[in-house]
Write an enzyme that holds these catalytic residues in place. Structure first.
Site, short mmCIF file in Angstrom:
data_model
loop_
_atom_site.label_atom_id
_atom_site.label_comp_id
_atom_site.label_asym_id
_atom_site.label_seq_id
_atom_site.Cartn_x
_atom_site.Cartn_y
_atom_site.Cartn_z
N ASP A 168 -33.55 -37.24 9.06
CA ASP A 168 -33.96 -35.98 9.69
C ASP A 168 -34.84 -36.25 10.93
O ASP A 168 -34.75 -35.56 11.94
CB ASP A 168 -34.72 -35.11 8.68
CG ASP A 168 -33.86 -34.77 7.49
OD1 ASP A 168 -32.67 -34.47 7.68
OD2 ASP A 168 -34.36 -34.84 6.35
N HIS A 195 -35.06 -32.31 2.02
CA HIS A 195 -33.89 -32.78 2.75
C HIS A 195 -32.67 -31.93 2.46
O HIS A 195 -31.71 -32.37 1.83
CB HIS A 195 -33.61 -34.27 2.43
CG HIS A 195 -32.38 -34.78 3.13
ND1 HIS A 195 -32.31 -34.93 4.50
CD2 HIS A 195 -31.16 -35.12 2.66
CE1 HIS A 195 -31.11 -35.35 4.84
NE2 HIS A 195 -30.38 -35.48 3.73
P1 NAD Z 1 -19.55 -43.08 -0.74
O1 NAD Z 1 -18.70 -42.33 -1.70
O2 NAD Z 1 -18.93 -43.66 0.46
O3 NAD Z 1 -20.31 -44.25 -1.51
C1 NAD Z 1 -21.00 -44.05 -2.69
C2 NAD Z 1 -20.93 -45.30 -3.52
O4 NAD Z 1 -21.64 -45.07 -4.73
C3 NAD Z 1 -19.50 -45.70 -3.91
O5 NAD Z 1 -19.23 -47.03 -3.51
C4 NAD Z 1 -19.49 -45.56 -5.41
O6 NAD Z 1 -18.66 -46.50 -6.09
C5 NAD Z 1 -20.95 -45.78 -5.74
N1 NAD Z 1 -21.33 -45.33 -7.06
C6 NAD Z 1 -20.92 -44.23 -7.74
N2 NAD Z 1 -21.48 -44.20 -8.96
C7 NAD Z 1 -22.27 -45.29 -9.04
C8 NAD Z 1 -23.10 -45.82 -10.06
N3 NAD Z 1 -23.24 -45.23 -11.24
N4 NAD Z 1 -23.78 -46.97 -9.80
C9 NAD Z 1 -23.64 -47.58 -8.62
N5 NAD Z 1 -22.86 -47.13 -7.62
C10 NAD Z 1 -22.18 -46.02 -7.83
O7 NAD Z 1 -20.74 -42.08 -0.33
P2 NAD Z 1 -21.79 -42.26 0.89
O8 NAD Z 1 -21.26 -41.61 2.09
O9 NAD Z 1 -22.21 -43.68 0.95
O10 NAD Z 1 -23.00 -41.34 0.36
C11 NAD Z 1 -23.73 -41.69 -0.78
C12 NAD Z 1 -24.78 -40.64 -1.09
O11 NAD Z 1 -25.77 -40.59 -0.06
C13 NAD Z 1 -24.23 -39.22 -1.19
O12 NAD Z 1 -24.81 -38.56 -2.28
C14 NAD Z 1 -24.66 -38.57 0.12
O13 NAD Z 1 -24.76 -37.18 0.03
C15 NAD Z 1 -26.00 -39.23 0.31
N6 NAD Z 1 -26.54 -39.18 1.69
C16 NAD Z 1 -27.88 -38.99 1.81
C17 NAD Z 1 -28.46 -38.95 3.07
C18 NAD Z 1 -29.94 -38.77 3.23
O14 NAD Z 1 -30.39 -38.48 4.34
N7 NAD Z 1 -30.75 -38.96 2.21
C19 NAD Z 1 -27.65 -39.13 4.20
C20 NAD Z 1 -26.29 -39.33 4.04
C21 NAD Z 1 -25.73 -39.33 2.76
C1 LMR Z 2 -27.20 -35.86 5.89
O1 LMR Z 2 -28.23 -35.24 6.19
O2 LMR Z 2 -26.40 -36.25 6.75
C2 LMR Z 2 -26.93 -36.18 4.45
O3 LMR Z 2 -27.82 -35.55 3.60
C3 LMR Z 2 -25.51 -35.98 4.05
C4 LMR Z 2 -25.10 -34.54 4.02
O4 LMR Z 2 -24.54 -34.12 3.00
O5 LMR Z 2 -25.28 -33.83 5.00
#
Ligand code: NAD
Ligand code: LMR
Length: 333
Positions: A168, A195
């Site tokens: 953010d 967030h």
């Molecule tokens: P993705 O699907 O590409 O990757 C997620 C990974 O998690 C996969 O490789 C999957 O196998 C793994 N996984 C699932 N269950 C698991 C477990 N029990 N133990 C270990 N690994 C496991 O998704 P992504 O794009 O990498 O996003 C991941 C998360 O991050 C999502 O929830 C997304 O919303 C979040 N996110 C948060 C922010 C933030 O600002 N905090 C920003 C972007 C994304």
């Molecule tokens: C973001 O801010 O990009 C992440 O939290 C992923 C989302 O779901 O928007």
């Protein structure tokens, strides 16, 4: 387990100044892979353990060919999570499903709550002293879930649990830089709250930059819903991964520096905090000075404009609801 070389000694969590062990949980995913790459390039990382339920041996083998100090190990499946987490100074968690267009982050709760709870249980068992950086959404709920599991096992330390809200702040600098035609690396916006959507509060009045009310409203909306821009553009293929990897690596690096004894390192992060407790909010993001213990001094909100006070009032009930959802999930599960 895939390992690039055998270890002959272990590192306690206090040994950060000699080189840290960082574990990435969800390392095979869209965020996990580029985040692991950036951590492999960080000279403060001595051991990098990559854990996922799929794909980690390949990612670890690939990264291990990069000629930097960090020794990379890959761990796949529940039976290998212990060796991945053991002796970690920092555990970074981007595990779980991402959004598709039309979904809110809270819509991810049903799937990700259980994933995060299970990772918390493993942390209790194998690395109860680690600093935990939670990226998995919805952060406003997954962080309380993680903490409640630690609490019920008697190992909760509020100085060691962080919701990663760095993206953010990264977005806020970029978007303000675009509007003001100035270098985004020199722009620092204090983004507070949580967030998701209206819980993200960019305090533009504290930047020292002059904005029109129209600019303030447009920028605020863009920062609050920046994640949606990426979800829409990816058109069903997920949410922010590359910018999140950079933001996650930035936060991890800041914490590593602070754990190693460097002073004055401040990052906004969603922590167990007194800042909004008078309004019933137990977890809240503001600037936090990081320390050798993890969370050091939690900065107050600072002064808010009338517009920002209205935003704060809208954020509070949503935050309370999201946090309560996490707490009651653990109580029932
Ligand atoms: P993705 O699907 O590409 O990757 C997620 C990974 O998690 C996969 O490789 C999957 O196998 C793994 N996984 C699932 N269950 C698991 C477990 N029990 N133990 C270990 N690994 C496991 O998704 P992504 O794009 O990498 O996003 C991941 C998360 O991050 C999502 O929830 C997304 O919303 C979040 N996110 C948060 C922010 C933030 O600002 N905090 C920003 C972007 C994304
Ligand atoms: C973001 O801010 O990009 C992440 O939290 C992923 C989302 O779901 O928007």
């Amino acid at each position: 387990m895939y390992a690039t070389r055998m270890f002959t000694r272990g590192f306690a969590s206090s040994a950060v100044s000699r080189g840290a062990k960082v574990a990435v949980v969800g390392a095979g995913g869209g965020i996990g892979q580029p985040l692991s790459l950036l951590l492999k390039l960080n000279p403060a990382v001595e051991r990098l353990a990559l854990y996922d339920i799929v794909g980690t041996p390949g990612v670890a083998a690939d990264l291990s060919h990069i000629n930097t100090k960090a020794v990379v190990t890959g761990h796949k499946g529940q039976e290998q999570i212990g060796e991945a987490l053991k002796d970690s100074n920092i555990i970074v968690i981007p595990a779980g499903v991402p959004r598709k267009p039309g979904m809110t982050r809270q819509d991810l709760f049903n799937t990700n709550a259980g994933i995060v709870r299970d990772i918390a249980e493993a942390t209790v068992k194998y690395a109860p002293k680690a600093h935990v950086l939670i990226i998995s959404n919805p952060v406003n709920s997954t962080v309380p879930i993680f903490a409640e599991v630690l609490k019920r096992n008697g190992v909760f330390d509020p100085k060691r649990v962080f919701g990663v809200t760095t993206l953010d702040v990264v977005r806020a600098s970029t978007f303000v830089g675009q509007v003001k035609n100035s270098d985004p690396t020199k722009i620092n916006v204090h983004v507070v709250g949580g967030h998701s959507g209206v819980t993200i509060l960019p305090l533009l009045s504290q930047t020292g930059i002059k904005f029109t009310q129209e600019e303030i409203e447009a920028l605020t909306k863009r920062i609050q819903f920046g994640g949606d821009e990426v979800v829409k553009a990816k058109d069903g293929a997920g949410s922010a991964t590359l910018s999140m990897a950079q933001a996650g690596a930035r936060f991890t690096n800041s914490l590593l520096r602070a754990l190693g004894g460097e002073k004055g390192i401040v990052e906004p992060t969603f922590v167990y905090s007194d800042v909004a407790r008078k309004d019933g909010v137990e977890w809240f993001s503001t600037n936090v000075e990081l320390s050798t213990d993890g969370v050091g001094k939690i900065h107050p909100l600072g002064s808010l404009s009338d517009y920002e006070q209205t935003l704060y009032k809208a954020a509070v009930p949503e935050l309370i609801k999201n946090i309560e959802a996490g707490v009651s999930f653990v109580a029932k599960n």
